[in-house]
Design an enzyme around this catalytic site. Structure first.
Site, PDB file in Angstrom:
ATOM      1  N   THR A   1     106.952  32.053 -19.900  1.00  0.00           N
ATOM      2  CA  THR A   1     108.326  31.543 -19.881  1.00  0.00           C
ATOM      3  C   THR A   1     108.372  30.028 -19.751  1.00  0.00           C
ATOM      4  O   THR A   1     109.418  29.458 -19.448  1.00  0.00           O
ATOM      5  CB  THR A   1     109.093  32.173 -18.713  1.00  0.00           C
ATOM      6  OG1 THR A   1     108.410  31.858 -17.475  1.00  0.00           O
ATOM      7  CG2 THR A   1     109.193  33.686 -18.857  1.00  0.00           C
TER       8      THR A   1
ATOM      9  N   LYS B   1     121.964  29.085 -16.080  1.00  0.00           N
ATOM     10  CA  LYS B   1     120.912  29.936 -16.634  1.00  0.00           C
ATOM     11  C   LYS B   1     120.328  30.798 -15.524  1.00  0.00           C
ATOM     12  O   LYS B   1     119.751  30.286 -14.575  1.00  0.00           O
ATOM     13  CB  LYS B   1     119.840  29.061 -17.289  1.00  0.00           C
ATOM     14  CG  LYS B   1     120.380  28.234 -18.462  1.00  0.00           C
ATOM     15  CD  LYS B   1     119.365  27.274 -19.019  1.00  0.00           C
ATOM     16  CE  LYS B   1     119.034  26.153 -18.076  1.00  0.00           C
ATOM     17  NZ  LYS B   1     118.289  25.043 -18.732  1.00  0.00           N
TER      18      LYS B   1
ATOM     19  N   GLY C   1     109.061  26.452 -20.318  1.00  0.00           N
ATOM     20  CA  GLY C   1     109.980  25.712 -21.187  1.00  0.00           C
ATOM     21  C   GLY C   1     111.198  26.488 -21.635  1.00  0.00           C
ATOM     22  O   GLY C   1     111.906  26.031 -22.540  1.00  0.00           O
ATOM     23  N   THR C   2     111.504  27.623 -21.002  1.00  0.00           N
ATOM     24  CA  THR C   2     112.661  28.397 -21.455  1.00  0.00           C
ATOM     25  C   THR C   2     113.970  27.628 -21.276  1.00  0.00           C
ATOM     26  O   THR C   2     114.867  27.711 -22.111  1.00  0.00           O
ATOM     27  CB  THR C   2     112.763  29.738 -20.710  1.00  0.00           C
ATOM     28  OG1 THR C   2     112.647  29.499 -19.298  1.00  0.00           O
ATOM     29  CG2 THR C   2     111.678  30.694 -21.143  1.00  0.00           C
ATOM     30  N   GLY C   3     114.079  26.865 -20.183  1.00  0.00           N
ATOM     31  CA  GLY C   3     115.303  26.102 -19.957  1.00  0.00           C
ATOM     32  C   GLY C   3     115.507  25.020 -20.990  1.00  0.00           C
ATOM     33  O   GLY C   3     116.602  24.871 -21.555  1.00  0.00           O
ATOM     34  N   CYS C   4     114.454  24.249 -21.261  1.00  0.00           N
ATOM     35  CA  CYS C   4     114.515  23.221 -22.297  1.00  0.00           C
ATOM     36  C   CYS C   4     114.868  23.842 -23.646  1.00  0.00           C
ATOM     37  O   CYS C   4     115.698  23.314 -24.402  1.00  0.00           O
ATOM     38  CB  CYS C   4     113.171  22.505 -22.427  1.00  0.00           C
ATOM     39  SG  CYS C   4     112.615  21.625 -20.969  1.00  0.00           S
TER      40      CYS C   4
END
Length: 283
Positions: free
Chosen positions: A211, A178, A213-216
């Site tokens: 942004t 990511k 928590g974008t990865g989760c």
């Protein structure tokens, strides 16, 4: 009537609701999957950072998994924060056992968007050992660097090299690096690598600070959507498109003093009837 897929997230909590299990469950619901969860850690965090982590005892994580899987048919799995080596090893047993054959996504949560470190150094090796046991691993740039023992990527070429190493040296089946942290590029670039080679996903870089928590959220979107798509690359494309819109609508939420969450339910906003309210003043 066609039943919705059932998704389970095995991850830590976020009291502010923007990341962790809370974000995963919102994502599952927003994308038409029935969400279930197994908690591995409790965090004290908000949009401004993480102040404490309480690891759930391994025996209780086992009890959650055994009880859930004895009753509920699960189709797709997202693994998030594993705060200790023992937890990572335990979850690995289930990925190779009762969860084998399901769609399995590993988000190797190590560093929050706020920069807070969420994984102890000794647990990195145990999480790395899980790579052959899942279908896709979805590290962000700092996490890909930790997993490969290299410097954080500053270019797409370096992202590709780290993805290659995760596959060839550590046994990952497919890797989605990511690239939201990548600077110096006009758009948001994620890099996919599997047996068929390398592929780039480009999306508009949304001008927002919200942004959290974008990865989760992206990894849980991939898990939620996979049962409805023919393969992983098309699933990732759909998940990234949905996340871009969640980022585009994030500013309306106004949650917290730091980077706020994305808007998981942005597609429902037009249906909401929002009555005016008097905000409670801060002390």
């Amino acid at each position: 009537m066609t039943r919705p897929p059932v998704a389970v997230t095995i991850a830590g909590s976020d009291p502010s609701g923007g990341a962790g299990v809370q974000a995963d469950l919102k994502t599952f619901s927003a994308l038409g999957a029935y969400g279930t969860s197994v908690l591995t850690a409790l965090t004290a965090q908000a949009t401004t950072g993480v102040t404490a982590v309480h690891t759930v005892p391994v025996d209780f994580v086992r009890a959650q998994l055994d009880t859930l899987l004895a009753d509920v048919r699960v189709d797709t799995v997202k693994v998030g924060m594993l705060a200790s080596s023992d937890l990572a090893c335990t979850v690995g047993e289930y990925l190779r056992g009762p969860l084998a054959g399901m769609h399995r996504v590993l988000d190797p949560v190590m560093v929050a968007t706020s920069g807070s470190r969420l994984l102890a150094d000794e647990a990195v090796f145990a999480v790395r050992a899980l790579l052959p046991d899942v279908d896709v691993v979805t590290p962000n740039l700092p996490e890909a660097a930790v997993l490969t023992g290299t410097a954080t990527a500053t270019s797409v070429a370096q992202m590709g090299e780290q993805a290659r190493r995760l596959r060839e040296e550590y046994g990952a089946r497919a890797v989605l690096v990511k690239g939201g942290h990548l600077s110096g590029v006009a758009d948001a670039v994620d890099l996919w690598r599997d047996d068929a080679g390398e592929r780039l996903y480009h999306a508009e870089r949304v001008p927002t600070v919200n942004t959290h928590g974008t990865g989760c959220t992206l990894s849980s979107a991939v898990a939620a959507l996979r049962p409805r798509h023919p393969d992983w690359p098309s699933t990732v494309a759909a998940a990234k498109e949905w996340l871009t819109e969640a980022l585009r609508h994030a500013d309306v939420l106004e949650v917290g003093a730091g980077p706020g969450p994305v808007h998981h339910f942005h597609e429902l906003t037009a249906r909401w009837v929002v009555a005016p309210y008097a905000a409670v003043p801060r002390p």
